[in-house]
Design an enzyme around this catalytic site. Structure first.
Site, PDB file in Angstrom:
ATOM      1  N   ASP A  44       0.633  -1.444   0.039  1.00  0.00           N
ATOM      2  CA  ASP A  44       0.827  -0.222   0.317  1.00  0.00           C
ATOM      3  C   ASP A  44       0.927   1.074   0.060  1.00  0.00           C
ATOM      4  OD1 ASP A  44      -1.716   2.685   0.737  1.00  0.00           O
ATOM      5  OD2 ASP A  44      -2.657   1.164   2.022  1.00  0.00           O
ATOM      6  N   GLY A  56      -2.556  -5.085  -1.485  1.00  0.00           N
ATOM      7  CA  GLY A  56      -2.180  -3.513  -1.877  1.00  0.00           C
ATOM      8  C   GLY A  56      -3.125  -2.858  -0.697  1.00  0.00           C
ATOM      9  N   HIS A  57      -3.799  -1.968  -1.146  1.00  0.00           N
ATOM     10  CA  HIS A  57      -4.337  -0.986   0.157  1.00  0.00           C
ATOM     11  C   HIS A  57      -6.154  -1.671   0.788  1.00  0.00           C
ATOM     12  CE1 HIS A  57      -5.832   2.749   1.969  1.00  0.00           C
ATOM     13  NE2 HIS A  57      -6.921   3.058   1.115  1.00  0.00           N
ATOM     14  N   PHE A  58      -6.482  -2.241  -0.387  1.00  0.00           N
ATOM     15  CA  PHE A  58      -7.708  -3.116   0.006  1.00  0.00           C
ATOM     16  C   PHE A  58      -8.021  -3.833  -0.500  1.00  0.00           C
ATOM     17  CE2 PHE A  58      -9.924   1.307  -1.709  1.00  0.00           C
ATOM     18  CZ  PHE A  58     -10.776   1.717  -0.977  1.00  0.00           C
TER      19      PHE A  58
END
Length: 300
Positions: free
Chosen positions: A250, A276-278
Site C-alpha cells: 500500500d 495493496g490498500h484494499f
C-alpha cells in the site's frame, strides 16, 4: 436441478441484512449479520468506499459474531437531509457513528478500522474507551511514519488550500481511474479485484455535491494527524487487544504504520499481507481468520 449431497450438507452461509436507522439527524444505511447476542464487531470503511467493501468478510464472521457495517454520511447509501446542515469533518463523522452506536444500543464492541475508518473509530475510542473490546486496523493509520508518498499532493493542499490545489486533488483522486488505482495498486494480478467495487465507488462520487464533500474531508484530514498523540496515548493507557493487518504494498498507508502500533501497545500483533490498500479484495480469508484469533484472545 439436483443438489449434490456435499452441497446439501454444507454449512449455510449467514445472510447479511440491509437496514437503515435515524441517528444524529442522518439516515444511516448499514449492513448487519450474526446473532443479536453475539460479540459485536463494528466495521468502519474508508475512502471512497462504503459498507460494500465488507461484503465478503461479513458472512465469514457472522456465525460467531454480530457484525455491523454503517456507511458514513454521504458515503455509500447513507443520506443526509439538506436541512441538517451537516459540516463534513472527521469529528462530525465520529459523532454520527457515536449516535449510530447509541441508536443500536451497542455497549461493548470491537472495531475494524480501515483508511478513513481509523480516525473515526479511534475518536470513538477516545470518547468511550470502556466500550472498545479490541481493535483491528487494516491499513488504518495512527502514526506519521505510516503516511506514504501518495500523501504529497494532499499535504500540498493542506499547506496551500488554493482552488488550483483543490482541483488537482479532484482530478487525480475523484475519478474512476483514481478510484480504480486505489483498489489495484500493489496487486500483482489486478484482475482479482471485483470490478463492481471501484465502479460502485466511482459512480457514487458522481452524485451532486459529493466531490465537494470529499474535498472538504481531504482538507480536514490534517486534524487527524494532530490527534495521533492522543490516539497513541489511548493505546498506551488501555492496551486493547489489537491486530494491525496490512497490505504491505500500500503506497497510501505504508507498513511502518502497522509496525508502529507495537511501540505503544504490548497487546498489538502485526501481520503483513502480500496485498495493496484494499486488502479485503484479495485476502479476505486470511483477514477473517486473523480476526477470529484476535477476538478469541480478547475474550479470554
Amino acid at each position: 436441478m439436483t443438489v449434490s449431497s456435499s452441497a446439501a450438507g454444507a454449512v449455510p452461509v449467514p445472510s447479511v441484512s440491509l437496514k437503515t436507522v435515524d441517528a444524529d439527524g442522518v439516515r444511516v444505511f448499514f449492513r448487519e449479520a450474526g446473532a443479536a447476542d453475539a460479540p459485536v464487531l463494528l466495521l468502519l470503511h474508508g475512502f471512497p468506499s462504503s459498507s460494500h467493501m465488507f461484503r465478503g468478510l461479513m458472512p465469514r464472521l457472522a456465525q460467531q459474531y454480530r457484525v455491523i457495517a454503517p456507511d458514513f454520511p454521504s458515503f455509500g447509501f447513507t443520506t443526509v437531509p439538506p436541512e441538517r446542515g451537516y459540516t463534513y469533518t472527521f469529528d462530525a463523522l465520529a459523532s454520527t457513528v457515536e449516535a449510530f452506536v447509541d441508536a443500536l444500543e451497542l455497549d461493548r464492541f470491537a472495531i475494524y478500522i480501515f483508511d478513513y475508518g481509523a480516525p473515526v473509530g479511534l475518536r470513538l475510542a477516545l470518547r468511550h474507551p470502556e466500550r472498545i473490546t479490541a481493535v483491528v486496523s487494516q491499513n488504518g493509520n495512527a502514526y506519521e511514519e505510516g503516511l506514504g508518498d501518495a500523501w504529497h499532493p494532499i499535504r500540498r493542499y493542506w499547506a496551500e488550500p488554493t482552488a488550483e490545489n483543490r482541483q488537482a486533488i479532484a482530478d487525480t483522486l475523484l475519478t474512476l481511474a483514481g478510484t480504480r488505482w486505489q483498489y489495484e495498486v500493489g496487486i500483482d494480478r489486478p484482475e482479482r479485484v471485483a470490478p463492481e467495487s471501484y465502479t460502485l465507488d466511482a459512480a457514487l462520487l458522481e452524485r451532486p455535491g459529493v466531490k465537494e464533500i470529499q474535498l472538504d474531508l481531504f482538507k480536514d484530514y490534517a486534524t487527524n494527524l494532530a490527534l495521533y498523540p492522543a490516539f497513541q496515548a489511548y493505546f498506551r493507557e488501555y492496551k486493547p487487544p489489537m491486530l494491525a493487518i496490512w497490505g504491505k504494498h500500500d503506497p497510501i498507508f505504508i507498513p511502518a504504520g502497522a509496525e508502529a502500533y507495537r511501540r505503544d501497545n504490548p497487546n498489538a500483533t502485526v501481520q503483513l499481507l502480500d496485498a495493496g490498500h484494499f486488502a479485503l479484495e484479495t485476502h479476505v480469508d486470511e483477514i477473517a481468520q486473523a480476526i477470529v484469533e484476535l477476538m478469541e484472545r480478547a475474550t479470554r
